[in-house]
Design a protein around this motif. Structure first.
Motif, mmCIF file in Angstrom:
data_model
loop_
_atom_site.group_PDB
_atom_site.id
_atom_site.type_symbol
_atom_site.label_atom_id
_atom_site.label_comp_id
_atom_site.label_asym_id
_atom_site.label_seq_id
_atom_site.Cartn_x
_atom_site.Cartn_y
_atom_site.Cartn_z
ATOM 1 N N ILE A 62 0.762 -0.807 -0.173
ATOM 2 C CA ILE A 62 0.023 -0.049 0.407
ATOM 3 C C ILE A 62 0.672 1.212 0.375
ATOM 4 O O ILE A 62 1.984 1.201 0.466
ATOM 5 N N THR A 63 0.516 2.241 -0.959
ATOM 6 C CA THR A 63 1.305 3.569 -1.143
ATOM 7 C C THR A 63 0.028 4.821 -0.852
ATOM 8 O O THR A 63 -0.435 4.940 -1.796
ATOM 9 N N PRO A 64 0.678 5.332 -0.155
ATOM 10 C CA PRO A 64 -0.627 6.568 0.016
ATOM 11 C C PRO A 64 -0.305 7.952 -0.745
ATOM 12 O O PRO A 64 0.451 7.047 -2.083
ATOM 13 N N ASP A 65 -0.870 8.728 -1.191
ATOM 14 C CA ASP A 65 -0.563 9.435 -2.247
ATOM 15 C C ASP A 65 0.399 10.348 -2.262
ATOM 16 O O ASP A 65 1.289 10.550 -3.011
ATOM 17 N N ILE A 66 0.484 10.495 -0.797
ATOM 18 C CA ILE A 66 1.529 11.109 -0.299
ATOM 19 C C ILE A 66 1.807 11.388 1.217
ATOM 20 O O ILE A 66 1.011 10.953 2.164
#
Length: 124
Positions: free
Chosen positions: A2-6
């Motif tokens: 998982i990777t958040p936008d920022i």
């Protein structure tokens, strides 16, 4: 993975990281967004979500999950691909070119080139 936008890292606070998910108002799915930020919350102690003002009715649902919620609104800057004129429009619907000689209104002949007067406020 998982990777958040920022991801913001604050070095003075023992490299504390803040995960920020930025949602737009085009093809937005609240359920999918909530599932996604709940996964981020497991990995990042501080997780926040930014949603369009027009979806403010969903903010309490994020808050109930312990997330900080921010609301945004802005005017979009559309560039006409025929005459290069920039038209500012608050709606997500493509505008008609403001150049009186052109008056282009074909959806495939505009590019989104930026935002103007962006406003962010935390939901209380």
């Amino acid at each position: 993975k998982i990777t958040p936008d920022i991801v913001v890292t604050i070095p003075r606070k023992e490299n504390r990281q803040i995960a920020i998910e930025l949602e737009n108002d085009i093809h937005w799915d609240f359920g999918q967004s909530l599932r996604q930020v709940k996964k981020y919350k497991r990995k990042f102690e501080d997780t926040r979500v930014i949603i369009p003002y027009e979806y403010e009715r969903f903010a309490p649902l994020y808050k109930n999950e312990g997330l900080r919620v921010w609301l945004w609104q802005a005017k979009r800057k559309w560039k006409c691909l025929r005459c290069e004129t920039i038209t500012v429009n608050e709606s997500r619907v493509l505008p008609q070119c403001k150049n009186q000689k052109c008056k282009n209104k074909r959806r495939d002949e505009f590019d989104l080139v930026g935002l103007e007067n962006a406003d962010f406020n935390e939901y209380e």
